[in-house]
Scaffold this motif. Structure first.
Motif, PDB file in Angstrom:
ATOM      1  N   ASN A   1      57.336  37.088  23.258  1.00 24.84           N
ATOM      2  CA  ASN A   1      56.124  37.201  22.045  1.00 24.84           C
ATOM      3  C   ASN A   1      56.829  36.895  20.433  1.00 24.84           C
ATOM      4  O   ASN A   1      56.077  36.278  19.713  1.00 24.84           O
ATOM      5  CB  ASN A   1      55.534  38.515  22.042  1.00 24.84           C
ATOM      6  CG  ASN A   1      54.598  38.753  23.251  1.00 24.84           C
ATOM      7  OD1 ASN A   1      54.224  37.928  24.020  1.00 24.84           O
ATOM      8  ND2 ASN A   1      54.389  39.877  23.436  1.00 24.84           N
ATOM      9  N   THR A   2      57.911  37.171  20.434  1.00 24.66           N
ATOM     10  CA  THR A   2      58.676  37.043  19.234  1.00 24.66           C
ATOM     11  C   THR A   2      59.081  35.625  19.103  1.00 24.66           C
ATOM     12  O   THR A   2      59.804  35.292  20.063  1.00 24.66           O
ATOM     13  CB  THR A   2      59.762  38.195  18.885  1.00 24.66           C
ATOM     14  OG1 THR A   2      59.021  39.345  18.647  1.00 24.66           O
ATOM     15  CG2 THR A   2      60.479  37.733  17.539  1.00 24.66           C
TER      16      THR A   2
ATOM     17  N   TYR B   1      64.889  43.270  16.768  1.00 24.96           N
ATOM     18  CA  TYR B   1      63.579  42.818  16.052  1.00 24.96           C
ATOM     19  C   TYR B   1      62.521  42.387  17.139  1.00 24.96           C
ATOM     20  O   TYR B   1      61.567  41.719  16.484  1.00 24.96           O
ATOM     21  CB  TYR B   1      63.847  41.991  14.992  1.00 24.96           C
ATOM     22  CG  TYR B   1      64.766  42.227  13.768  1.00 24.96           C
ATOM     23  CD1 TYR B   1      65.019  43.684  13.611  1.00 24.96           C
ATOM     24  CD2 TYR B   1      65.419  41.379  12.851  1.00 24.96           C
ATOM     25  CE1 TYR B   1      65.885  44.303  12.551  1.00 24.96           C
ATOM     26  CE2 TYR B   1      66.120  41.887  11.964  1.00 24.96           C
ATOM     27  CZ  TYR B   1      66.387  43.407  11.462  1.00 24.96           C
ATOM     28  OH  TYR B   1      67.253  43.743  10.610  1.00 24.96           O
ATOM     29  N   SER B   2      62.940  42.210  18.270  1.00 25.11           N
ATOM     30  CA  SER B   2      62.096  41.432  19.073  1.00 25.11           C
ATOM     31  C   SER B   2      60.530  42.115  19.341  1.00 25.11           C
ATOM     32  O   SER B   2      59.766  41.362  19.773  1.00 25.11           O
ATOM     33  CB  SER B   2      62.701  41.178  20.622  1.00 25.11           C
ATOM     34  OG  SER B   2      63.078  42.466  20.930  1.00 25.11           O
TER      35      SER B   2
ATOM     36  N   TYR C   1      58.466  41.927  15.161  1.00 23.54           N
ATOM     37  CA  TYR C   1      57.783  40.576  14.192  1.00 23.54           C
ATOM     38  C   TYR C   1      57.556  39.456  15.132  1.00 23.54           C
ATOM     39  O   TYR C   1      57.761  39.270  16.078  1.00 23.54           O
ATOM     40  CB  TYR C   1      59.322  40.224  13.334  1.00 23.54           C
ATOM     41  CG  TYR C   1      59.803  41.394  12.558  1.00 23.54           C
ATOM     42  CD1 TYR C   1      59.216  41.636  11.112  1.00 23.54           C
ATOM     43  CD2 TYR C   1      60.715  42.150  12.820  1.00 23.54           C
ATOM     44  CE1 TYR C   1      59.749  42.293  10.398  1.00 23.54           C
ATOM     45  CE2 TYR C   1      61.321  43.322  12.071  1.00 23.54           C
ATOM     46  CZ  TYR C   1      60.921  43.341  10.879  1.00 23.54           C
ATOM     47  OH  TYR C   1      61.156  44.327   9.926  1.00 23.54           O
ATOM     48  N   ASP C   2      56.677  38.895  14.410  1.00 28.19           N
ATOM     49  CA  ASP C   2      56.081  37.660  14.959  1.00 28.19           C
ATOM     50  C   ASP C   2      57.162  36.564  14.735  1.00 28.19           C
ATOM     51  O   ASP C   2      57.334  35.592  15.999  1.00 28.19           O
ATOM     52  CB  ASP C   2      54.907  37.072  14.143  1.00 28.19           C
ATOM     53  CG  ASP C   2      53.907  37.863  14.423  1.00 28.19           C
ATOM     54  OD1 ASP C   2      53.357  38.329  15.319  1.00 28.19           O
ATOM     55  OD2 ASP C   2      53.060  38.061  13.042  1.00 28.19           O
ATOM     56  N   TYR C   3      57.921  36.475  13.874  1.00 26.02           N
ATOM     57  CA  TYR C   3      59.119  35.542  13.652  1.00 26.02           C
ATOM     58  C   TYR C   3      60.219  36.139  13.117  1.00 26.02           C
ATOM     59  O   TYR C   3      60.009  37.069  12.175  1.00 26.02           O
ATOM     60  CB  TYR C   3      58.564  34.385  12.643  1.00 26.02           C
ATOM     61  CG  TYR C   3      57.451  33.370  13.129  1.00 26.02           C
ATOM     62  CD1 TYR C   3      57.757  32.526  13.819  1.00 26.02           C
ATOM     63  CD2 TYR C   3      56.118  33.751  12.736  1.00 26.02           C
ATOM     64  CE1 TYR C   3      56.559  31.684  14.381  1.00 26.02           C
ATOM     65  CE2 TYR C   3      55.198  33.140  13.135  1.00 26.02           C
ATOM     66  CZ  TYR C   3      55.350  31.946  13.961  1.00 26.02           C
ATOM     67  OH  TYR C   3      54.156  31.037  14.526  1.00 26.02           O
TER      68      TYR C   3
ATOM     69  N   TYR D   1      65.200  35.178  25.381  1.00 30.27           N
ATOM     70  CA  TYR D   1      64.463  35.076  23.907  1.00 30.27           C
ATOM     71  C   TYR D   1      63.819  33.753  23.999  1.00 30.27           C
ATOM     72  O   TYR D   1      64.382  32.514  24.407  1.00 30.27           O
ATOM     73  CB  TYR D   1      65.236  35.486  22.851  1.00 30.27           C
ATOM     74  CG  TYR D   1      65.658  37.030  23.076  1.00 30.27           C
ATOM     75  CD1 TYR D   1      65.039  37.748  22.563  1.00 30.27           C
ATOM     76  CD2 TYR D   1      67.109  37.029  23.212  1.00 30.27           C
ATOM     77  CE1 TYR D   1      65.740  39.402  22.709  1.00 30.27           C
ATOM     78  CE2 TYR D   1      67.860  38.273  23.467  1.00 30.27           C
ATOM     79  CZ  TYR D   1      66.983  39.402  23.109  1.00 30.27           C
ATOM     80  OH  TYR D   1      67.559  40.376  23.303  1.00 30.27           O
TER      81      TYR D   1
END
Length: 230
Positions: A7-8, A109-110, A113-115, A151
């Motif tokens: 999703n990230t 961070y996965s 956040y979106d990015y 990822y």
């Protein structure tokens, strides 16, 4: 859990010093934030908002955390550094810390956040490694990229000429990279030439010219990212 990690979107920028990686990636991050997306810039924040001692402390803490939570991956990274025979022990330690700090951010961070945008990520670490050990670039690339298989990573090569890179480096107020610290212009150009060859060998999702107007670069980049993340 593997699907959740997808999703990230992780964005990795790489290229010559002075190619515009930091400026372009930071503007891209601002554009995503303005669009309501959640964005993290772990390497940009570390390099531009923290002094040297604080950077070292943060990287060391992240490395220790990554080491204990991913013992197998850490052992594989140490083994890779041992096989990279042309760099000194001190440089190997520095590379391990830099890479582990970035891998820590991938995991941490996965879910938040979106990015997640690295102006200098694993790709740039591979470039740095290959500068000392050209013969191992393919192995270094495969081994390090294998740690990111779970990822959703988009690798972006910012292209520029050696002359433009030299000019931009000479106009910078700070000289952070080892190439910038060199006093011999001819030696700088030779090192940049080697680095450019390495960048061209790396596999990227897409590449852009860093010499176009910056807003035009970011517009086209957002379209390419949208296409590659669907």
């Amino acid at each position: 859990m593997g699907n959740d990690l997808k999703n990230t979107v992780f964005l990795e920028f790489y290229g010559l010093p002075g190619s515009g990686k930091s400026i372009i990636s930071h503007l891209l991050a601002n554009r995503y934030s303005e669009a309501g997306k959640t964005v993290a810039e772990p390497t940009y924040r570390l390099d531009h908002q923290c002094h040297a001692l604080k950077r070292k402390c943060i990287k060391t803490r992240r490395t220790i955390s990554y080491c204990f939570s991913h013992k197998n991956s850490f052992a594989a990274l140490v083994k890779l550094m041992k096989e990279t025979g042309s760099i000194s022990f001190t440089e190997k330690i520095s590379q391990i810390v830099n890479i582990c700090s970035k891998l820590y951010c991938y995991e941490k961070y996965s879910f938040q956040y979106d990015y997640v945008i690295f102006d200098e990520g694993i790709c740039q670490s591979i470039v740095s490694l290959s500068m000392r050990d050209q013969g191992n670039i393919e192995k270094s690339e495969l081994d390090l990229f294998a740690l990111l298989d779970q990822y959703n990573t988009i690798r972006i090569y910012i292209r520029t000429t050696i002359d433009v890179a030299l000019e931009r480096m000479n106009n910078r107020p700070e000289n952070d990279s080892r190439i910038e610290k060199m006093n011999n212009t001819d030696l700088k150009a030779e090192m940049l030439k080697q680095m450019q060859m390495t960048c061209e060998l790396l596999s990227c999702t897409f590449s852009v010219s860093g010499e176009r107007p910056i807003n035009e670069i970011v517009d086209s980049m957002m379209e390419s990212i949208r296409e590659n993340s669907n």
